[in-house]
Motif scaffolding. Structure first.
Motif, mmCIF file in Angstrom:
data_model
loop_
_atom_site.group_PDB
_atom_site.id
_atom_site.type_symbol
_atom_site.label_atom_id
_atom_site.label_comp_id
_atom_site.label_asym_id
_atom_site.label_seq_id
_atom_site.Cartn_x
_atom_site.Cartn_y
_atom_site.Cartn_z
ATOM 1 N N ASP A 62 -2.440 -12.035 26.515
ATOM 2 C CA ASP A 62 -2.312 -13.485 26.358
ATOM 3 C C ASP A 62 -3.242 -13.848 25.202
ATOM 4 O O ASP A 62 -4.445 -14.011 25.387
ATOM 5 C CB ASP A 62 -2.714 -14.190 27.651
ATOM 6 C CG ASP A 62 -2.636 -15.698 27.558
ATOM 7 O OD1 ASP A 62 -2.645 -16.258 26.430
ATOM 8 O OD2 ASP A 62 -2.596 -16.333 28.625
ATOM 9 N N TYR A 63 -2.685 -13.921 24.015
ATOM 10 C CA TYR A 63 -3.484 -14.127 22.812
ATOM 11 C C TYR A 63 -4.271 -15.438 22.863
ATOM 12 O O TYR A 63 -5.398 -15.499 22.378
ATOM 13 C CB TYR A 63 -2.597 -14.084 21.565
ATOM 14 C CG TYR A 63 -1.925 -12.746 21.385
ATOM 15 C CD1 TYR A 63 -2.615 -11.660 20.854
ATOM 16 C CD2 TYR A 63 -0.601 -12.556 21.760
ATOM 17 C CE1 TYR A 63 -2.005 -10.428 20.696
ATOM 18 C CE2 TYR A 63 0.021 -11.326 21.609
ATOM 19 C CZ TYR A 63 -0.689 -10.264 21.076
ATOM 20 O OH TYR A 63 -0.087 -9.043 20.929
ATOM 21 N N ASP A 64 -3.703 -16.465 23.468
ATOM 22 C CA ASP A 64 -4.420 -17.733 23.594
ATOM 23 C C ASP A 64 -5.653 -17.575 24.483
ATOM 24 O O ASP A 64 -6.709 -18.142 24.193
ATOM 25 C CB ASP A 64 -3.506 -18.831 24.144
ATOM 26 C CG ASP A 64 -2.399 -19.212 23.167
ATOM 27 O OD1 ASP A 64 -2.581 -19.036 21.940
ATOM 28 O OD2 ASP A 64 -1.345 -19.687 23.645
ATOM 29 N N GLU B 262 -8.316 -15.903 22.497
ATOM 30 C CA GLU B 262 -8.926 -16.868 21.570
ATOM 31 C C GLU B 262 -9.889 -17.812 22.291
ATOM 32 O O GLU B 262 -10.959 -18.137 21.770
ATOM 33 C CB GLU B 262 -7.850 -17.643 20.823
ATOM 34 C CG GLU B 262 -7.141 -16.785 19.807
ATOM 35 C CD GLU B 262 -5.967 -17.472 19.121
ATOM 36 O OE1 GLU B 262 -5.598 -18.603 19.502
ATOM 37 O OE2 GLU B 262 -5.425 -16.854 18.184
ATOM 38 N N ASP B 263 -9.533 -18.228 23.510
ATOM 39 C CA ASP B 263 -10.454 -19.061 24.303
ATOM 40 C C ASP B 263 -11.752 -18.315 24.579
ATOM 41 O O ASP B 263 -12.835 -18.893 24.506
ATOM 42 C CB ASP B 263 -9.795 -19.488 25.614
ATOM 43 C CG ASP B 263 -8.669 -20.505 25.429
ATOM 44 O OD1 ASP B 263 -8.576 -21.099 24.322
ATOM 45 O OD2 ASP B 263 -7.878 -20.680 26.383
ATOM 46 N N TRP C 100 -7.953 -13.603 13.689
ATOM 47 C CA TRP C 100 -9.129 -13.446 14.540
ATOM 48 C C TRP C 100 -10.341 -12.987 13.743
ATOM 49 O O TRP C 100 -11.462 -13.350 14.044
ATOM 50 C CB TRP C 100 -8.865 -12.442 15.653
ATOM 51 C CG TRP C 100 -7.966 -12.923 16.737
ATOM 52 C CD1 TRP C 100 -7.351 -14.160 16.830
ATOM 53 C CD2 TRP C 100 -7.559 -12.201 17.888
ATOM 54 N NE1 TRP C 100 -6.598 -14.220 17.965
ATOM 55 C CE2 TRP C 100 -6.705 -13.039 18.635
ATOM 56 C CE3 TRP C 100 -7.837 -10.924 18.351
ATOM 57 C CZ2 TRP C 100 -6.127 -12.630 19.839
ATOM 58 C CZ3 TRP C 100 -7.261 -10.519 19.537
ATOM 59 C CH2 TRP C 100 -6.421 -11.369 20.274
ATOM 60 N N ARG D 194 -2.971 -14.468 13.504
ATOM 61 C CA ARG D 194 -3.861 -15.438 14.150
ATOM 62 C C ARG D 194 -5.246 -15.487 13.492
ATOM 63 O O ARG D 194 -6.069 -16.318 13.848
ATOM 64 C CB ARG D 194 -3.995 -15.124 15.640
ATOM 65 C CG ARG D 194 -2.746 -15.465 16.429
ATOM 66 C CD ARG D 194 -2.876 -15.032 17.879
ATOM 67 N NE ARG D 194 -1.744 -15.442 18.664
ATOM 68 C CZ ARG D 194 -1.743 -16.481 19.497
ATOM 69 N NH1 ARG D 194 -2.820 -17.212 19.662
ATOM 70 N NH2 ARG D 194 -0.653 -16.772 20.183
#
Length: 168
Positions: A157-159, A162-163, A73, A71
């Motif tokens: 919850d990777y999303d 990211e948020d 990050w 992802r």
């Protein structure tokens, strides 16, 4: 297929959103070398993501670091990890998994205890490790996002992480 039991973990008493993450100093392992570093030093100039994982080599740690790498990050925020693994084990994980992030070594699991996220390993008397957890911290170590596993294995919850990163 590898079979394992899902284990419900005891409730944690971890730092919540709006609280200051506890400071600590431990060996911080990178690709080239390791040295003692404190969380407060790392977070003083920029926000960061602090990722707690089980010991290196455990499939949850491998899965989490692969996902963070994929992802990307690290392109938008500093990411640091922490587990009970030694600096030598961290060097191996960094090389084998092509991890671009530094990892704190905490073999006595004192940081996880301070964060309220330690748990005993089944069948290993006296051995504890951090439960998987992710904390997004601002440059004053204020927790902007917190996720802590409620069962083993469990993954963030990777999303949502990211948020939280994007909202800094």
């Amino acid at each position: 297929m590898v079979e394992f039991d899902v284990v419900e973990l005891e409730p944690s008493d971890h730092p919540e959103v709006g609280e200051t993450a506890p400071d600590f100093t431990r060996p911080l392992v990178g690709r080239e070398y390791w040295e003692d570093a404190s969380l407060s030093e790392l977070a003083s100039d920029e926000p960061l993501v602090l990722v707690f994982t089980p010991m290196d080599g455990a499939f949850p740690a491998t899965y989490v670091w692969n996902e963070i790498r994929d992802r990307e990050w690290g392109d938008s925020i500093r990411v640091v990890g922490l587990s009970i693994s030694t600096p030598y084990e961290h060097k191996t994980l960094i090389e084998e998994r092509d991890i671009d992030h530094a990892l704190f070594s905490d073999p006595n699991n004192g940081v996880a205890r301070e964060y309220g996220i330690d748990h005993a390993l089944d069948g290993m008397a006296g051995i504890t490790e951090p439960r998987p957890a992710v904390f997004v911290l601002d440059d004053e170590r204020t927790v902007e996002y917190a996720w802590v596993a409620n069962e083993w294995p469990d993954f963030p919850d990777y999303d949502a992480v990211e948020d939280a990163i994007e909202s800094l």
